[in-house]
Every structure is written in structure tokens, then in C-alpha cells.
Scaffold this motif. Structure first.
Motif, mmCIF file in Angstrom:
data_model
loop_
_atom_site.group_PDB
_atom_site.id
_atom_site.type_symbol
_atom_site.label_atom_id
_atom_site.label_comp_id
_atom_site.label_asym_id
_atom_site.label_seq_id
_atom_site.Cartn_x
_atom_site.Cartn_y
_atom_site.Cartn_z
ATOM 1 N N SER A 192 -5.154 -12.093 7.354
ATOM 2 C CA SER A 192 -5.948 -13.329 7.876
ATOM 3 C C SER A 192 -5.405 -14.125 8.865
ATOM 4 O O SER A 192 -4.138 -14.115 9.334
ATOM 5 C CB SER A 192 -6.301 -14.252 6.549
ATOM 6 O OG SER A 192 -5.094 -14.808 5.896
ATOM 7 N N LEU A 193 -6.304 -14.898 9.376
ATOM 8 C CA LEU A 193 -5.667 -15.571 10.732
ATOM 9 C C LEU A 193 -5.546 -17.418 10.283
ATOM 10 O O LEU A 193 -6.401 -17.699 9.558
ATOM 11 C CB LEU A 193 -6.725 -15.700 11.737
ATOM 12 C CG LEU A 193 -7.129 -14.460 12.356
ATOM 13 C CD1 LEU A 193 -8.227 -14.350 13.748
ATOM 14 C CD2 LEU A 193 -5.959 -13.464 12.948
ATOM 15 N N VAL A 194 -4.525 -17.782 10.918
ATOM 16 C CA VAL A 194 -3.999 -19.109 10.455
ATOM 17 C C VAL A 194 -3.747 -19.936 11.806
ATOM 18 O O VAL A 194 -3.331 -19.082 12.946
ATOM 19 C CB VAL A 194 -2.915 -19.346 9.631
ATOM 20 C CG1 VAL A 194 -3.196 -18.639 8.404
ATOM 21 C CG2 VAL A 194 -1.756 -18.747 10.232
ATOM 22 N N HIS A 195 -3.892 -21.223 11.880
ATOM 23 C CA HIS A 195 -3.414 -21.746 13.251
ATOM 24 C C HIS A 195 -2.177 -22.673 12.595
ATOM 25 O O HIS A 195 -2.418 -23.377 11.969
ATOM 26 C CB HIS A 195 -4.656 -22.782 13.691
ATOM 27 C CG HIS A 195 -4.177 -23.549 14.874
ATOM 28 N ND1 HIS A 195 -4.286 -22.807 16.105
ATOM 29 C CD2 HIS A 195 -3.741 -24.813 14.790
ATOM 30 C CE1 HIS A 195 -3.980 -23.957 17.318
ATOM 31 N NE2 HIS A 195 -3.597 -25.129 16.303
ATOM 32 N N ARG A 227 0.953 15.046 -2.840
ATOM 33 C CA ARG A 227 1.299 14.830 -4.478
ATOM 34 C C ARG A 227 1.545 13.443 -4.705
ATOM 35 O O ARG A 227 2.382 13.306 -5.640
ATOM 36 C CB ARG A 227 1.761 15.913 -5.084
ATOM 37 C CG ARG A 227 1.482 17.234 -4.791
ATOM 38 C CD ARG A 227 2.265 18.401 -5.279
ATOM 39 N NE ARG A 227 1.984 19.767 -5.048
ATOM 40 C CZ ARG A 227 2.829 20.744 -5.031
ATOM 41 N NH1 ARG A 227 4.059 20.335 -5.465
ATOM 42 N NH2 ARG A 227 2.548 21.914 -4.681
ATOM 43 N N ALA A 228 1.321 12.526 -3.728
ATOM 44 C CA ALA A 228 1.912 11.089 -4.125
ATOM 45 C C ALA A 228 0.879 10.351 -4.974
ATOM 46 O O ALA A 228 -0.445 11.045 -5.056
ATOM 47 C CB ALA A 228 1.883 10.550 -2.621
ATOM 48 N N ARG A 229 1.247 9.254 -5.360
ATOM 49 C CA ARG A 229 0.392 8.467 -6.297
ATOM 50 C C ARG A 229 -0.651 7.941 -5.608
ATOM 51 O O ARG A 229 -0.913 7.616 -4.452
ATOM 52 C CB ARG A 229 1.353 7.466 -6.883
ATOM 53 C CG ARG A 229 2.397 7.867 -7.706
ATOM 54 C CD ARG A 229 3.066 6.254 -8.428
ATOM 55 N NE ARG A 229 2.120 5.554 -9.101
ATOM 56 C CZ ARG A 229 1.863 4.514 -8.979
ATOM 57 N NH1 ARG A 229 2.041 3.881 -7.728
ATOM 58 N NH2 ARG A 229 1.141 3.713 -9.809
ATOM 59 N N LEU A 230 -1.789 7.871 -6.517
ATOM 60 C CA LEU A 230 -3.079 7.311 -5.897
ATOM 61 C C LEU A 230 -3.462 6.106 -6.548
ATOM 62 O O LEU A 230 -4.504 5.191 -5.973
ATOM 63 C CB LEU A 230 -4.348 8.414 -6.012
ATOM 64 C CG LEU A 230 -4.028 9.822 -5.350
ATOM 65 C CD1 LEU A 230 -4.904 10.629 -5.521
ATOM 66 C CD2 LEU A 230 -4.192 9.176 -3.578
ATOM 67 N N ALA A 231 -2.804 5.650 -7.672
ATOM 68 C CA ALA A 231 -3.683 4.633 -8.567
ATOM 69 C C ALA A 231 -3.195 3.268 -7.752
ATOM 70 O O ALA A 231 -2.010 2.963 -7.428
ATOM 71 C CB ALA A 231 -2.880 4.665 -9.940
ATOM 72 N N GLY A 232 -4.500 2.342 -7.376
ATOM 73 C CA GLY A 232 -4.171 1.371 -6.803
ATOM 74 C C GLY A 232 -4.315 1.194 -5.251
ATOM 75 O O GLY A 232 -4.421 0.185 -4.808
ATOM 76 N N LEU A 233 -4.520 2.341 -4.780
ATOM 77 C CA LEU A 233 -4.849 2.571 -3.298
ATOM 78 C C LEU A 233 -6.024 1.977 -3.173
ATOM 79 O O LEU A 233 -7.114 2.114 -3.561
ATOM 80 C CB LEU A 233 -4.945 4.054 -3.035
ATOM 81 C CG LEU A 233 -5.104 4.487 -1.373
ATOM 82 C CD1 LEU A 233 -4.094 3.701 -0.591
ATOM 83 C CD2 LEU A 233 -5.280 5.671 -1.403
ATOM 84 N N LYS A 234 -5.888 1.041 -1.855
ATOM 85 C CA LYS A 234 -7.296 0.333 -1.446
ATOM 86 C C LYS A 234 -7.112 0.019 -0.277
ATOM 87 O O LYS A 234 -5.970 -0.486 0.201
ATOM 88 C CB LYS A 234 -7.578 -0.890 -2.556
ATOM 89 C CG LYS A 234 -9.152 -1.282 -2.541
ATOM 90 C CD LYS A 234 -9.387 -2.396 -3.674
ATOM 91 C CE LYS A 234 -10.793 -2.835 -3.446
ATOM 92 N NZ LYS A 234 -10.947 -3.655 -4.578
ATOM 93 N N VAL A 235 -8.311 -0.251 0.651
ATOM 94 C CA VAL A 235 -8.082 -0.544 1.874
ATOM 95 C C VAL A 235 -9.468 -1.723 1.872
ATOM 96 O O VAL A 235 -10.649 -1.484 1.572
ATOM 97 C CB VAL A 235 -8.572 0.446 2.762
ATOM 98 C CG1 VAL A 235 -8.420 -0.316 4.442
ATOM 99 C CG2 VAL A 235 -7.616 1.540 2.946
ATOM 100 N N VAL A 236 -8.939 -2.999 2.194
ATOM 101 C CA VAL A 236 -9.967 -4.100 2.299
ATOM 102 C C VAL A 236 -9.879 -4.715 3.534
ATOM 103 O O VAL A 236 -8.998 -5.337 4.072
ATOM 104 C CB VAL A 236 -9.495 -5.195 1.128
ATOM 105 C CG1 VAL A 236 -10.256 -6.031 1.334
ATOM 106 C CG2 VAL A 236 -9.170 -4.621 -0.176
ATOM 107 N N PRO A 237 -10.980 -4.973 4.031
ATOM 108 C CA PRO A 237 -11.211 -5.757 5.457
ATOM 109 C C PRO A 237 -10.924 -6.966 5.215
ATOM 110 O O PRO A 237 -11.120 -7.515 4.322
ATOM 111 C CB PRO A 237 -12.847 -5.604 5.773
ATOM 112 C CG PRO A 237 -13.174 -4.170 5.135
ATOM 113 C CD PRO A 237 -12.170 -4.198 3.868
ATOM 114 N N GLN A 238 -10.361 -7.839 6.331
ATOM 115 C CA GLN A 238 -9.931 -9.263 6.336
ATOM 116 C C GLN A 238 -10.466 -10.192 7.294
ATOM 117 O O GLN A 238 -10.206 -9.954 8.477
ATOM 118 C CB GLN A 238 -8.332 -8.981 6.409
ATOM 119 C CG GLN A 238 -7.508 -8.783 5.189
ATOM 120 C CD GLN A 238 -7.702 -9.318 3.871
ATOM 121 O OE1 GLN A 238 -7.544 -10.505 3.827
ATOM 122 N NE2 GLN A 238 -8.508 -8.584 3.017
ATOM 123 N N GLY A 239 -11.392 -10.788 6.687
ATOM 124 C CA GLY A 239 -12.219 -11.576 7.491
ATOM 125 C C GLY A 239 -13.100 -10.925 8.599
ATOM 126 O O GLY A 239 -13.478 -9.777 8.561
#
Length: 983
Positions: A15-18, A949-961
Motif C-alpha cells: 500500500s501507499l503512504v505519505h 515439490r515445495a509447500r503450497l498451503a497458504g500461497l496467495k497473490v492479493v492485489p494492493q489498492g
């Protein structure tokens, strides 16, 4: 920029801040009480921490362009590429690719995927000399650090390679490591607060293995060592040395590594081109550091080889040759040849006398101990005389190392270490001293007191005879070298001459200097020698003096020769300055020849075919034995099987048997023929064992885990990441156009790159370029259309520091207020109106930046937050309130559209203002595109993690703003008939 009125104490990553009068991006590791911030468009060097409780921090939004910031048809492309080059937190599954200054080949990513399969990374990287083990280890380290799976890094290496490792880590991977050496420890301790360690678990260090293994520093290092350790030339830490100081040193190295490996959560990368010396025990100790089971599991079974394959990656040059079909600098072949000479009659006479002396003194020995001592001392004399008369003279005036042995077995171990070239020698950089010949008359006598006068007189006479052989008149080997080197120089090669002994290297260098630069020579030749007498720093300086520009900036001489001992046969990279190797002395181990040739035959070599020439005496029985028992057999097996395997342990007994035939029985083998020494059963057994080992290795290679990773699949993911960061063609075009706009006057070169002048560049950019290339870099600057470049020059890749500096300058200038920077220093602009035949309807192109929060599963079961950025161009036809969106490829194609008619500035400003006012109407579509892009990125992460063969649980990509609109460019159809201005 515009700022919201209501502050908040909780901010998501991305996120952006000033704050402090400017805008920032919130980075991972931020908390409600401490925000970790990076300036918008800034670099990692600009990261700061801000306390919201003490300073005003409010949410911010990215301001749209201003209508007056108009640019020409190149503005959009320049801004887009500058933005993409500047990304240091790419969104793709390989997190480190955006921040490293190296363009890895697909095969170099295979060890990375193997590492990602493991909870704690334990890997032995044993690729051939010269194909990039340092880069492969660096990629793994960079990725572990980028993903947060490692906090710190330490490289253990020879002091001779410490500075090179530090430069590689900083220049290619952005890791600023501290050197820990005997010469730096005092300063480091003074800089460290009282009571604290020089080492920190989250620090980065390059450490001399021999220094840190000492009891004084070892325990402190083990307590505070980072959780990622790279061990260079790892074979030297498990060598089978069991006598004297070398034994103690080797044992201390192994004890240090064993203690590091015992911490099961520590990542450990072992790097060596020679993991197996032919002896099983050292190899078992080496792989046992990775997993205790490997120390004992039978490796001749499927289960054993599969277990080893989980931790072991090894590729030969033939395995990766196809990865260099794109014009990258990697030699297509190595032209090898043997060059024979015939001994001068005086040299032959002395050699025969030495053989007679050897036979007599060994046969006359009193007891087994004295016999072995005399055997090794006379063998030392034979080898040094075969090397040079200077080495023979020194040997005849030096005590034999075996003199101190108390048993025949100890004499053999000392003799093998000082006279032969054992494959598991742990100190090649200091093993170039001449072995002594002098022994007392009996085990209790003193050389200068009770030695037999007749024998002393004989040794003195041989030394005097050897002195008379100095120079090319009687030394046919030196004469042949002079002819060979002259021929190489005339063909445009820059030869590197390897000698076994310091005395020989100095002798050869002195004569080459005199003869190649004798009075009247049309083309002088620069000659230098580097031996174990020089410290590692002095070696680097000596090479730089020969190959670098002088104090006045004049380039290095093209006609140059470096003479060296095997102190340069490992680790030191010379491919930028030399392209031919001459083996002046035969190594008594084929691996040493491969290591020598690997100094020039490696990635980054610009000569397509490198030369490797081997000198030998056609009538020298010592050379004949080494050639036919070892070197030719090794080469024949390699060509037949395609596999290069270490010399079997039986080689020692085979060499012993043949030398015994020569020395004790006076047998002269017909070494000119192939398939020699049929009379020596043990030599035949050696070849059988060697051939069997190669065939077995060839079968086992099909079970290595590296072969289960498909390079094509890896390459596809990497290409997608690279496309998001800027293609090679895009980077090349950007750099040329930007430098042209900034008064760099680029001019093409015959090799496909270009040159650019730096004197007229803006001051800030000029200073940055000078810092990146060094104050004495060649002018104009050469930009190479290749993945690598020599010192003081630039490569046209996004991660080259000069290219990155140009991109950073262009981006900063475009985002700054127009009045702050002179117009000519702003080649990229945020707006534009272009009349072109490339469109039939009014079309608007937007340069959009997306920010994402990546939730990446960690090895410890947690989920780590990471920031990612991506830049895309999108385009629509018509008005913003009723857009007709174009496919991505059509939008990108607009960047190449050429203006066919000028546009009135007033009309352009007014029209852009209307578009900017209506941008809010298309923001919902941009949000949807951001969500789709996030979905695709998440899928890419899942594909790579599934492959590794790495872990996948919890993997998520979330746009910010909301996405940031960096640029708005409007394309209007060019009129086909005369119309009024602004139509």
C-alpha cells in the motif's frame, strides 16, 4: 500525489503512504508501530523505518499525469522499459530474478529447483569447471534470502578466492559481504562493540576457511554463523591427507564443516568441480555432510543412487552446450593438441645420469625406510629435471621432505603429497614449491656434516651440469615453448602457460620476456608470472597490471602472456583476458589439466575455439609414463564414454609400478605407441578399472534428480518472468535511445553492440556510470550485445549496473515535477498525443503499475508476506466511458507506432486533459485486470512449487489498492487529406 485526510495505523504490504513530504510503498516486516518503507520508484538503498506514533503517516494514492507533460512517440516505450528495468521485487515465482545482475541460463536454474524441493537445503553442486557453479550457488542463496527462508549468508573459501567471491556476490547478486581474513579481522574487531561477535546471524560474510578453522575463532563463528553456508572447493575440506601439517589442516577443515552440518536447520551448499578424487573415503565424508545416511549407504544400488541424487547435481559441458546457441559467450569447442620436442644431447646426458644415480642409490638403501626415502627423493629429482634446469638446481640444493618420516608408510604419504599431484590435495595454491632431493647418508646423519663425500660431489656435479642447460640453446623444451607461444600470439591468441614449480615459472617468464622483446621486435609482448610466492592479493594485482588499463587509461596490450603455477588452476577466472592454455609441465593427475584449461574455457569467453596445447619430451621416459598411464587414457575414456571420471585409486600403484620398472630395472617403455605398458599388469588393471568406472557413472547419471527437472518447463517460467521485467531486445533498444537523448552519442560496433560517450551525460548519471565501471574505464564506454562484458565495459542486460543506472535516471526524471529537471534530461514523459497510420480509430494506451502482496509458504510452516510489482500496457479504442479493449499484443505493438504528422501542442494538451478527467470510468476494468493478473501469477507460483515439490498451503497473490496509471498516450489516425489543425 494526493493524500487522504484520515490516517490509519494498519497498512498492508504494497500500500501507499505519505510521510516526510513524499510517497512511500509499505514493505514486508512492517508492524503497526514500525513501518518499513521504500520511496515510490526508489531502490532498496533508500529503504527507511518510520514510527507512526512519532511521525505523521497517512494513506496516499498515486497521482495521474499532468496534461502539460507531453512527450514524443518514444516517450511511452522509454518510460515502460525504465520502469520494468527498475523493478527489484518482481511478481514471478523466482523472486530473486528482479534484483540480481546476472542472466541465468536455463540449466543454471535446475539446482535452484532442486534446492526448493528441500525443507533444509543441502546440495552438492559438482558441475564441470567453467559452466557456472558460482552463479548456481548464488542463485540459490539469492532466492532463499529473497523468500525469507535464510536470514544471512557466509561463504567459506580459500583466501586466494575471497575477494573474487565478494565481488561476485555484490556485483551479480547485490549481497554486500564483509571479508573475514587474517588481514581484515583486526579492523573488524575494532569496529565491533565490546563483548559482541564479528559475526551476526543476519549478516553476509566471505570467510577464509583456513583462518576460521583455528581454535581461536572457530567457536565464536559456530555460535553466530548465519543459517546459509556455501563452501567453495569443498573437496579440499575432506582430502585424504594423513601426515604432517596438511593432515592437521585438513582435519580442522572437516571438523569445522561437520560442526556446521550438525545443525539440521542450516542450509549447506557444497561447491566443487572435483567431488570424487578416485578415493572413496573422502567422497563419503563429503556427501555425509549433506545427509548422515550418505556416509554409509551402498551407492551401487538403486536406493543408494536415488538417495544421493536428491542432494547431488552434476552436469558436463556436453550436457549444457545447447543452452548457449543464442550467441552467448561460451566456447563452441576446445582445440587440444600435443606438441613434442627432442631433448638436447646435453640435457639427455644429464637425465640418463640422474636415472643411473636413482637406480644406484635406491638399490643401495639400508632398510625399507631409507629405500622409500631415497625413492621419493630421486623421483623428485627426475620430475624437477623434466620440468626445467632451474627446478632441478633448486631441488639438488634442498632437503628432501621425506627426511622426517619415521616409517616407510609415512615416507610414502609425504612423498606422494610433495612429489605427485594427488587429486585430493587440499592446497594446490601452495603446492608449487620445488621438492628437495638431499638426504643424509643414513637416517641419523646431517647433510652437511656426515654425508658421503662422493655422493655430495655427485649431486654438486649434477647441479652444475643443470645450470649449463639454462636457455633455449640446450633447453629444447623452452625453445619449443617460445616457438609455440609466438605462433599463438601471431594467430591472435593470448596464452596462459602453466608450470609445476615456482622455479620453473620464473625461469620461463624471464626467458620469454627477453626473447619475445629482443631489440628490434616489431610487436612487443607483455609477460608476467604468478606463483604461490605471491599472496592472493598480490596475484590479483599482478594479473590486473598485465590485463588492465594503465594509470593513464591506455588499454592493456593485446599481445600478452601469463606464466603461472597451479596456484591459479582453481577458482581464478581468466576468460576475459586469455584464450589459450599451454601445459609446459605435465600434471601427474588429469584433473589438474581440466582445471587449468577451465580458467579460460568457461562462460564469458569471447573466443569461439580455445586452444589447449601440451608439451612433452618425445625421448623423456618420465613424460612418456605420465602421458600414457594417465593423460592419454583419461582422454580416450572421456571420448569413448562421454564421461570424465576421476583417476581410480589404482593409479597410484600403477604409476609406482611403471616408475619402478624405469628406475630399478632400467626398463624403457615404448611410449610413442598407443596401448602401452602391456608388460605392466597393474597398468592394465588401472585402465580396466577406469573404463568400468566411466561406464558405471554413465548408467548412474540417468537416475540423478536433476534429470527429472525439465529444462524446457523451467525456461518457460523464466521467459515469462523475463518478459515482465523487460526482454533483451527491449533493453538494448531502450539503452541506445535513452543515451542518444541524453547526449551520449551512441555509435554501432561491428560486434553488434555500440559505444557511448559519457562526458556530456547529466552529472548525476555520469557519476553513477563512472562508479559502476571504475574511474579508469575505457572511453567511450562499450556496450556489448551479450550477457556479460569485460571489466570497465557494459552488457546490454537489464541487470547490468550501467543499464540500471540509465533506467533509474530516466524513470526519476519522468516522475519528477517538470520544472525540476531540464527538458533535454527528460526523454520519457507521462503523456503524449501521436498521429499515426498504425491506428484507424482513436486509441488510448495506458502504462499501468500493479502492486501485489504475495503470501508465500515458508519451510517452517509459516506464511511470509512479500511485495511484488508488475507493469503492463493496456489500450482501448473509443472513449473512456465506452472502451473497446485491445488484446495485449496489439497494445504492446502501439509502442512501436511511428508518428506520421505533427500534433498541435495546445490541441494535445486539451485532449489529454479530457482523457485524464474521465479515467475514473475505466478504473473498474483496471481493477479486474489486476485481479486476473494476480490469479495468473498465483498459478505460475503454483506450477513452479509443484515442479519443485515445495509447500503450497497458504500461497496467495492479493492485489494492493488501485493500479497506478503512470502514463497516458493517445493515438489518432493520420489524416489522408488536408485538414485543419487539431482535426
Amino acid at each position: 500525489m494526493t493524500t487522504a485526510a484520515q490516517p490509519t495505523r494498519q497498512y498492508a504490504v504494497g500500500s501507499l503512504v505519505h510521510a516526510r513530504g513524499r510517497e512511500w510503498v509499505v514493505l514486508p516486516d512492517s508492524t503497526p508501530d514500525l513501518l518499513v518503507l521504500r520511496p515510490l520508484g526508489g531502490a532498496d538503498d533508500d529503504i527507511v523505518g518510520v514510527l507512526p506514533g512519532l511521525e505523521t503517516v497517512v494513506p496516499a494514492t498515486f497521482a495521474p499525469p499532468t496534461p502539460s507533460d507531453l512527450g514524443d512517440q518514444q516517450a511511452a516505450g522509454l518510460l515502460r522499459t525504465a520502469l520494468r528495468i527498475g523493478f527489484r521485487s518482481g511478481a514471478g515465482p523466482f523472486r530473486s530474478l528482479a534484483s540480481i545482475a546476472v542472466d541465468p541460463r536455463p540449466y543454471q536454474l535446475v539446482p535452484l529447483l532442486m534446492a526448493l524441493r528441500q525443507n533444509t537445503v543441502r546440495l552438492l553442486i559438482a558441475d564441470d569447471v567453467g559452466i557456472g557453479k558460482t552463479v548456481e550457488a548464488g542463485l540459490i542463496a539469492a532466492e532463499l534470502l529473497a523468500q525469507g527462508d535464510a536470514r544471512g549468508l557466509v561463504v567459506l573459501c580459500s583466501p586466494a578466492l575471497a575477494e573474487q567471491w565478494r565481488a561476485e556476490l555484490y556485483g551479480k547478486f547485490g549481497v554486500d559481504a564483509r571479508l573475514v581474513l587474517p588481514s581484515t579481522i583486526g579492523r573488524l574487531e575494532r569496529e565491533t562493540p565490546y563483548g559482541q561477535s564479528v559475526f551476526r546471524p543476519d549478516g553476509a560474510y566471505v570467510v577464509s576457511t583456513d583462518f576460521i578453522k583455528s581454535p581461536r575463532h572457530r567457536e565464536d563463528f559456530l555460535r553466530n554463523c548465519p543459517d546459509l553456508v556455501i563452501v567453495d572447493e569443498a573437496h579440499s575440506c575432506v582430502s585424504d591427507t594423513t601426515v604432517g601439517a596438511s593432515a592437521r589442516s585438513s582435519q580442522q577443515r572437516y571438523a569445522l564443516l561437520r560442526a556446521l552440518a550438525d545443525r539440521t536447520d542450516r542450509h549447506l551448499l557444497l561447491v566443487t568441480a572435483t567431488p570424487h578424487s578416485g578415493k572413496e573415503e573422502p567422497f563419503r565424508r563429503l556427501i555425509g555432510l549433506l545427509d548422515d545416511r550418505l556416509a554409509a549407504v551402498p551407492l551401487d544400488t538403486d536406493a543408494g543412487r536415488r538417495l544421493l541424487a536428491e542432494f547431488f547435481v552434476q552436469r558436463r559441458r556436453a550436457d549444457i552446450r545447447e543452452d548457449f546457441q543464442d550467441g552467448a559467450h561460451f566456447p563452441s569447442s576446445r582445440d587440444t593438441a600435443e606438441t613434442a620436442y627432442t631433448l638436447h644431447r646435453d640435457y639427455k646426458k644429464l637425465l640418463d645420469e640422474v636415472l643411473s644415480y636413482a637406480r644406484e642409490t635406491v638399490r643401495a638403501a639400508d632398510g625399507a625406510l631409507q629405500q622409500r626415502q631415497r625413492w621419493w627423493s630421486t623421483l623428485a629429482l627426475l620430475r624437477t629435471l623434466s620440468s626445467s634446469p632451474a627446478a632441478a638446481v633448486q631441488s639438488l640444493n634442498t632437503r628432501a621432505g621425506v627426511e622426517e618420516a619415521d616409517t616407510p608408510a609415512e615416507a610414502d604419504r609425504t612423498g606422494e603429497r610433495t612429489v605427485s599431484d594427488p587429486a585430493d590435495s587440499s592446497t594446490p595454491e601452495s603446492a608449487d614449491a620445488v621438492p628437495g632431493t638431499c638426504l643424509p647418508a643414513d637416517t641419523g646423519a646431517e647433510v652437511d656434516g656426515e654425508a658421503d663425500d662422493g655422493e655430495k660431489a655427485r649431486l654438486v656435479s649434477m647441479a652444475e651440469s643443470a645450470k649449463k642447460l639454462y636457455g633455449p640453446t640446450r633447453d629444447a623444451k623452452l625453445k619449443k615453448l617460445i616457438t609455440t607461444v609466438s605462433d599463438l600470439l601471431d594467430k591472435g591468441y593470448r596464452p596462459l602457460v602453466f608450470c609445476r614449480y615456482i622455479a620453473t615459472a620464473d625461469y620461463v617468464a624471464d626467458h620469454l620476456k627477453k626473447i619475445l622483446n629482443k631489440k628490434g621486435t616489431e610487436h612487443p609482448v607483455a609477460v608476467a608470472s604468478v606463483t604461490g610466492e605471491l599472496s592472493p592479493d598480490q596475484r590479483v594485482t599482478r594479473i590486473a597490471e598485465l590485463t588492465g588499463a594503465d594509470e593513464e587509461g591506455n588499454p592493456a596490450p593485446e599481445r600478452r602472456v601469463l606464466v603461472a603455477t597451479d596456484c591459479l588452476s582453481e577458482g581464478v577466472n581468466l576468460q576475459e583476458s586469455f584464450d589459450a592454455v599451454v601445459h609446459y609441465d605435465l600434471a601427474w593427475n588429469p584433473t589438474r589439466h581440466e582445471q587449468r584449461e577451465g580458467r579460460v574455457d568457461r562462460f564469458g569467453q569471447r573466443t569461439d575455439v580455445v586452444k589447449a596445447l601440451t608439451l612433452y619430451g618425445a625421448d623423456n621416459p618420465v613424460d612418456g609414463i605420465v602421458l600414457n598411464v594417465l593423460l592419454r587414457k583419461h582422454e580416450r575414456i572421456r571420448r569413448v564414454t562421454g564421461i570424465s571420471v576421476p583417476v581410480p585409486q589404482e593409479s597410484e600403484s600403477a604409476m609406482q609400478a611403471v616408475f619402478e620398472g624405469l628406475i630399478l630395472r632400467g626398463e624403457r617403455p615404448a611410449y610413442e605407441q598407443e596401448g602401452l605398458f602391456a608388460q605392466e599388469e597393474v597398468a592394465e588393471q588401472l585402465e580396466i578399472a577406469w573404463q568400468s568406472s566411466a561406464e558405471r557413472e554413465k548408467r548412474y547419471r540417468s537416475r540423478y534428480a536433476q534429470l527429472t527437472i525439465k529444462k524446457a518447463e523451467v525456461a518457460a517460467e523464466v521467459d515469462e518472468v523475463r518478459a515482465a521485467l523487460g526482454t533483451g531486445e527491449e533493453v538494448r533498444d531502450f539503452t541506445r535511445r535513452a543515451l542518444g537523448a541524453l547526449r551520449g552519442m551512441p555509435a554501432p560496433t561491428k560486434q553488434g553492440g555500440f559505444t557511448a560517450h559519457t562526458d556530456a551525460l547529466p552529472q548525476g548519471l555520469r557519476d553513477t556510470v563512472s562508479h559502476a565501471l571504475g574511474p579508469r574505464h575505457p572511453r567511450p564506454v562499450v556496450f556489448h550485445d551479450a550477457p556479460s562484458a569485460p571489466r570497465g565495459e557494459a552488457a546490454l542486460t537489464r541487470t547490468d549496473p550501467v543499464v540500471a543506472a540509465v533506467a533509474r535516471f530516466v524513470l526519476d526524471a519522468a516522475l519528477d515535477d517538470a520544472g525540476k529537471v531540464p527538458e533535454w534530461q527528460r526523454p520519457a514523459r507521462r503523456c503524449g498525443v501521436i498521429r499515426t497510420k498504425a491506428v484507424e480509430r482513436n486509441t488510448t494506451l495506458l502504462l499501468v503499475r500493479h502492486r501485489f502482496q504475495l503470501n508465500l509458504p515458508a519451510r517452517d510452516g509459516s506464511v511470509r508476506e512479500q511485495l511484488a510489482e508488475d507493469a503492463r500496457v493496456v489500450a482501448y479504442r473509443g472513449r473512456p466511458d465506452a472502451p473497446e479493449w485491445l488484446p495485449e499484443d496489439e497494445a504492446v505493438a502501439l509502442l512501436e507506432a511511428r508518428a506520421t504528422q505533427n500534433t498541435d501542442p495546445k490541441f494535445a494538451t486539451e485532449h489529454i486533459a479530457e482523457i485524464l478527467t474521465a479515467l475514473s470510468a475505466i478504473m473498474p476494468e483496471l481493477r479486474d485486470q489486476s485481479a486476473e493478473l494476480g490469479h495468473n501469477l498465483e498459478a505460475s507460483h503454483r506450477r513452479v512449487r509443484t515442479a519443485s515439490r515445495a509447500r503450497l498451503a497458504g500461497l496467495k497473490v492479493v492485489p494492493q489498492g488501485d493500479p497506478d496509471i503512470l502514463g497516458v498516450y493517445h493515438y489518432r489516425p493520420a489524416p489522408t487529406f488536408s485538414q485543419g489543425v487539431g482535426a
